[in-house]
Structure formats: structure tokens, C-alpha cells
Motif scaffolding. Structure first.
Motif, PDB file in Angstrom:
ATOM      1  N   ARG A 187       5.888 118.680 -46.335  1.00 54.18           N
ATOM      2  CA  ARG A 187       6.229 117.452 -45.624  1.00 54.18           C
ATOM      3  C   ARG A 187       5.161 116.384 -45.838  1.00 54.18           C
ATOM      4  NH1 ARG A 187       8.252 119.923 -39.754  1.00 54.18           N
ATOM      5  NH2 ARG A 187      10.270 120.740 -40.493  1.00 54.18           N
ATOM      6  N   ARG A 188       3.911 116.792 -45.772  1.00 57.65           N
ATOM      7  CA  ARG A 188       2.840 115.817 -45.966  1.00 57.65           C
ATOM      8  C   ARG A 188       2.812 115.314 -47.398  1.00 57.65           C
ATOM      9  NH1 ARG A 188      -2.121 117.624 -42.904  1.00 57.65           N
ATOM     10  NH2 ARG A 188      -0.724 116.955 -41.256  1.00 57.65           N
ATOM     11  N   GLY A 189       3.088 116.183 -48.354  1.00 55.19           N
ATOM     12  CA  GLY A 189       3.152 115.755 -49.745  1.00 55.19           C
ATOM     13  C   GLY A 189       4.272 114.757 -49.987  1.00 55.19           C
ATOM     14  N   ALA A 190       5.426 114.988 -49.357  1.00 51.68           N
ATOM     15  CA  ALA A 190       6.544 114.057 -49.501  1.00 51.68           C
ATOM     16  C   ALA A 190       6.207 112.699 -48.890  1.00 51.68           C
ATOM     17  CB  ALA A 190       7.793 114.639 -48.849  1.00 51.68           C
ATOM     18  N   ASP A 191       5.577 112.707 -47.708  1.00 52.68           N
ATOM     19  CA  ASP A 191       5.191 111.439 -47.073  1.00 52.68           C
ATOM     20  C   ASP A 191       4.161 110.695 -47.915  1.00 52.68           C
ATOM     21  OD1 ASP A 191       6.884 112.069 -44.996  1.00 52.68           O
ATOM     22  OD2 ASP A 191       5.296 112.887 -43.705  1.00 52.68           O
ATOM     23  N   LEU A 192       3.194 111.445 -48.457  1.00 58.75           N
ATOM     24  CA  LEU A 192       2.156 110.826 -49.272  1.00 58.75           C
ATOM     25  C   LEU A 192       2.741 110.249 -50.555  1.00 58.75           C
ATOM     26  CD1 LEU A 192      -0.865 110.248 -49.594  1.00 58.75           C
ATOM     27  CD2 LEU A 192      -1.113 112.498 -50.647  1.00 58.75           C
ATOM     28  N   SER A 193       3.682 110.969 -51.170  1.00 63.47           N
ATOM     29  CA  SER A 193       4.326 110.476 -52.381  1.00 63.47           C
ATOM     30  C   SER A 193       5.088 109.174 -52.118  1.00 63.47           C
ATOM     31  CB  SER A 193       5.269 111.544 -52.922  1.00 63.47           C
ATOM     32  OG  SER A 193       5.978 111.069 -54.039  1.00 63.47           O
ATOM     33  N   THR A 194       5.795 109.136 -51.000  1.00 60.93           N
ATOM     34  CA  THR A 194       6.536 107.915 -50.651  1.00 60.93           C
ATOM     35  C   THR A 194       5.588 106.745 -50.426  1.00 60.93           C
ATOM     36  OG1 THR A 194       8.261 109.260 -49.616  1.00 60.93           O
ATOM     37  CG2 THR A 194       8.197 106.922 -49.036  1.00 60.93           C
ATOM     38  N   ALA A 195       4.473 107.013 -49.747  1.00 62.39           N
ATOM     39  CA  ALA A 195       3.503 105.953 -49.485  1.00 62.39           C
ATOM     40  C   ALA A 195       2.866 105.444 -50.770  1.00 62.39           C
ATOM     41  CB  ALA A 195       2.430 106.456 -48.532  1.00 62.39           C
ATOM     42  N   MET A 196       2.574 106.346 -51.710  1.00 60.88           N
ATOM     43  CA  MET A 196       1.954 105.931 -52.967  1.00 60.88           C
ATOM     44  C   MET A 196       2.934 105.136 -53.825  1.00 60.88           C
ATOM     45  SD  MET A 196      -0.261 109.359 -53.911  1.00 60.88           S
ATOM     46  CE  MET A 196      -1.002 108.628 -55.373  1.00 60.88           C
ATOM     47  N   ILE A 197       4.203 105.536 -53.819  1.00 64.92           N
ATOM     48  CA  ILE A 197       5.207 104.777 -54.581  1.00 64.92           C
ATOM     49  C   ILE A 197       5.398 103.393 -53.982  1.00 64.92           C
ATOM     50  CG2 ILE A 197       7.654 104.703 -55.167  1.00 64.92           C
ATOM     51  CD1 ILE A 197       7.600 107.729 -55.406  1.00 64.92           C
ATOM     52  N   ALA A 198       5.400 103.307 -52.639  1.00 69.12           N
ATOM     53  CA  ALA A 198       5.574 102.016 -51.979  1.00 69.12           C
ATOM     54  C   ALA A 198       4.424 101.063 -52.275  1.00 69.12           C
ATOM     55  CB  ALA A 198       5.708 102.222 -50.468  1.00 69.12           C
ATOM     56  N   ARG A 199       3.241 101.615 -52.550  1.00 66.40           N
ATOM     57  CA  ARG A 199       2.074 100.780 -52.843  1.00 66.40           C
ATOM     58  C   ARG A 199       1.875 100.543 -54.335  1.00 66.40           C
ATOM     59  NH1 ARG A 199      -1.897 103.825 -48.478  1.00 66.40           N
ATOM     60  NH2 ARG A 199      -0.795 103.100 -46.604  1.00 66.40           N
ATOM     61  N   GLY A 200       2.801 100.994 -55.145  1.00 67.89           N
ATOM     62  CA  GLY A 200       2.761 100.665 -56.566  1.00 67.89           C
ATOM     63  C   GLY A 200       1.899 101.564 -57.411  1.00 67.89           C
ATOM     64  N   PHE A 201       1.568 102.761 -56.932  1.00 66.79           N
ATOM     65  CA  PHE A 201       0.760 103.662 -57.743  1.00 66.79           C
ATOM     66  C   PHE A 201       1.574 104.170 -58.927  1.00 66.79           C
ATOM     67  CE2 PHE A 201      -1.704 103.753 -53.891  1.00 66.79           C
ATOM     68  CZ  PHE A 201      -3.000 103.932 -54.337  1.00 66.79           C
ATOM     69  N   GLY A 202       0.999 104.067 -60.132  1.00 65.86           N
ATOM     70  CA  GLY A 202       1.636 104.597 -61.326  1.00 65.86           C
ATOM     71  C   GLY A 202       2.730 103.739 -61.896  1.00 65.86           C
ATOM     72  N   THR A 203       2.867 102.494 -61.439  1.00 65.54           N
ATOM     73  CA  THR A 203       3.946 101.636 -61.935  1.00 65.54           C
ATOM     74  C   THR A 203       3.520 100.764 -63.114  1.00 65.54           C
ATOM     75  OG1 THR A 203       3.358  99.969 -60.277  1.00 65.54           O
ATOM     76  CG2 THR A 203       5.068 101.568 -59.687  1.00 65.54           C
ATOM     77  N   GLY A 204       2.240 100.735 -63.425  1.00 67.78           N
ATOM     78  CA  GLY A 204       1.779  99.897 -64.535  1.00 67.78           C
ATOM     79  C   GLY A 204       0.274  99.921 -64.634  1.00 67.78           C
ATOM     80  N   GLU A 205      -0.263  98.973 -65.377  1.00 66.34           N
ATOM     81  CA  GLU A 205      -1.713  98.878 -65.541  1.00 66.34           C
ATOM     82  C   GLU A 205      -2.356  98.550 -64.208  1.00 66.34           C
ATOM     83  OE1 GLU A 205      -4.843  99.499 -68.098  1.00 66.34           O
ATOM     84  OE2 GLU A 205      -2.708  99.572 -68.554  1.00 66.34           O
ATOM     85  N   ARG A 206      -3.420  99.273 -63.877  1.00 64.64           N
ATOM     86  CA  ARG A 206      -4.056  99.081 -62.583  1.00 64.64           C
ATOM     87  C   ARG A 206      -5.543  98.794 -62.755  1.00 64.64           C
ATOM     88  NH1 ARG A 206      -3.908 102.376 -58.545  1.00 64.64           N
ATOM     89  NH2 ARG A 206      -6.117 102.190 -58.071  1.00 64.64           N
ATOM     90  N   SER A 207      -6.132  98.220 -61.739  1.00 65.63           N
ATOM     91  CA  SER A 207      -7.570  97.968 -61.724  1.00 65.63           C
ATOM     92  C   SER A 207      -8.264  99.111 -60.986  1.00 65.63           C
ATOM     93  CB  SER A 207      -7.864  96.629 -61.033  1.00 65.63           C
ATOM     94  OG  SER A 207      -7.370  96.635 -59.702  1.00 65.63           O
TER      95      SER A 207
END
Length: 247
Positions: A187-207
């Protein structure tokens, strides 16, 4: 040692340990161990503190040596024989080599990554190693959550005791708590994954907040790791004790 890039430490460890696995002899293991201690001491590592933190190695390594001493293929002079136990000249040499090799391979692994910040490792893997950002950040999040899960285990254990559920069979209680922890982790992994996707982790070039620098000292660390293994194997060949693994 703390200023060396974590990726350089990992490469140095790989170049140190992998060639040493080619031979099972006590000379190369002993030479490598002596050189490792000298390098760690020169790099500012407190050897006494390191030995205190790795006491379990010196407790477990003899068990490997004893097993090989008793059941290795007999060759050379036989010292004692009883049933399946056969102590010979070959088994003594293999037992000594295995004991030294376990310590030789495990000691630098502990020394190089003792008190290493997981965030620095993740930064080095992504920026210097070129690993996928999503994979690195997900692994870092998993490592960060490990400590919290350990706290959850203690809280759950106290709660079960308060409710009178901790008086039954220990194995049954352990299985129930393990299953509950698995559900919590998912459950915690699913919540963390959703939060990271919502914040744009892994969607492109990052600083990166903390750039991971690769300096000359990092190349030196990698070269030293390779040099130790090559010198140890050369010493074994010169002493005539070199023997291929499995040979």
C-alpha cells in the motif's frame, strides 16, 4: 574515503573482488588483505573501528573454513580420516584460503560503504553511471522506506501485545505480522508511486539538487582496486600457489 564518488567505490570493489575469484589460494588472499588494510589506513579509515563493525565476519568465516576442512576433496598427505570427514593437505590449504578470501572480499565492501548516504549513491548512479532516473529514484525511495517499515514492525508488535495477541505461538505470530507488513509495504509503495508520478518523476530530463562530481581521486580509487587484485594474483603465481577456481 568519504570524498570518493560512490560509483568509483563500487567500481573499485568490483575490480578488486572479481579477479580474486579466479584463484583459490592463501597467498593471493593474504597479500590482498594486507594491501587492503594499508590502503584503508592511508585513506583515513580507522581500522580499529572498522574491525569492531565487522566482528561478524570473523565469527562466520571460520564456519566456511571448517566445512571445507572436513569435506574438501582429499589430496596430498592425510592427517585424519573418520567417516565422511577427511582432513588432508589439500583440505587444509583450501580451508585457509577460503577463510582469508571471505575476509578479503567482505572487509573492503563494508569499509567502502560504511555510513554512505543512499542519496549520494543514487546521485552517482544516475549522473555518473547513466542509469535510468526512474529506476534510481524508485530504489532510493525503497531504501528510505526500509527504516520506516522497521518502526512499523515495532509499533505493530507493541499494539498486538497491548491487545493480548502476542501470547500465542511465536511462529504463527511471526507469519501474521509478516503478512501484515507485506500489505502495508504494498500500500505504501502504491501511494509513493502515485505521488512520484504526480510530481513528474521520470517524465523527462531533470535537474539535480546536488551534482555528483567525478574527480581525479575517483580514478585513483578505481586504479588502486584493480592494482590490489593484480598484485595479489601475481604474488600467487610467483609463489606457485595459484590454482583456478574449481580446479
Amino acid at each position: 574515503m568519504a570524498s570518493v564518488n560512490p560509483l568509483a567505490r563500487l567500481l573499485a570493489l568490483a575490480l578488486l573482488s572479481t579477479p580474486l575469484m579466479a584463484s583459490v589460494d592463501w597467498v593471493s588472499a593474504l597479500v590482498a588483505l594486507v594491501l587492503e588494510l594499508l590502503v584503508l589506513w592511508a585513506a583515513g579509515v580507522n581500522l580499529w573501528y572498522l574491525l569492531k563493525r565487522t566482528w561478524f565476519l570473523f565469527l562466520l568465516a571460520p564456519f566456511t573454513a571448517v566445512t571445507i576442512l572436513f569435506y574438501a576433496h582429499p589430496a596430498g598427505q592425510t592427517y585424519w580420516h573418520w567417516g565422511l570427514i577427511h582432513i588432508s593437505e589439500n583440505s587444509v590449504q583450501l580451508a585457509l584460503a577460503s577463510l582469508l578470501r571471505v575476509v578479503t572480499l567482505a572487509l573492503p565492501a563494508v569499509a567502502l560503504f560504511l555510513h554512505t548516504d543512499p542519496t549520494r549513491v543514487a546521485d552517482a548512479m544516475a549522473q555518473n553511471g547513466g542509469l535510468p532516473t526512474r529506476f534510481v529514484l524508485a530504489s532510493l525511495a525503497a531504501v528510505r522506506m526500509t527504516g520506516q517499515l522497521m518502526n512499523e514492525w515495532r509499533v505493530m508488535e507493541l499494539a498486538r501485545r497491548a491487545r493480548g495477541l502476542a501470547d500465542g505461538n511465536r511462529f504463527k505470530r511471526f507469519g501474521q505480522m509478516t503478512f501484515a507488513m507485506l500489505v502495508i509495504a504494498l500500500r505504501r509503495g502504491a501511494d509513493l508511486s502515485t505521488a512520484m508520478i504526480a510530481r513528474g518523476f521520470g517524465t523527462g530530463e531533470r535537474s539535480w539538487a546536488r551534482p555528483s562530481l567525478w574527480r581525479a581521486r575517483d580514478w585513483v580509487a578505481v586504479f588502486v582496486g584493480l592494482a590490489i587484485s593484480l598484485l595479489a594474483l601475481s604474488a600467487a603465481v610467483w609463489a606457485g600457489t595459484f590454482r583456478w577456481f574449481g580446479g
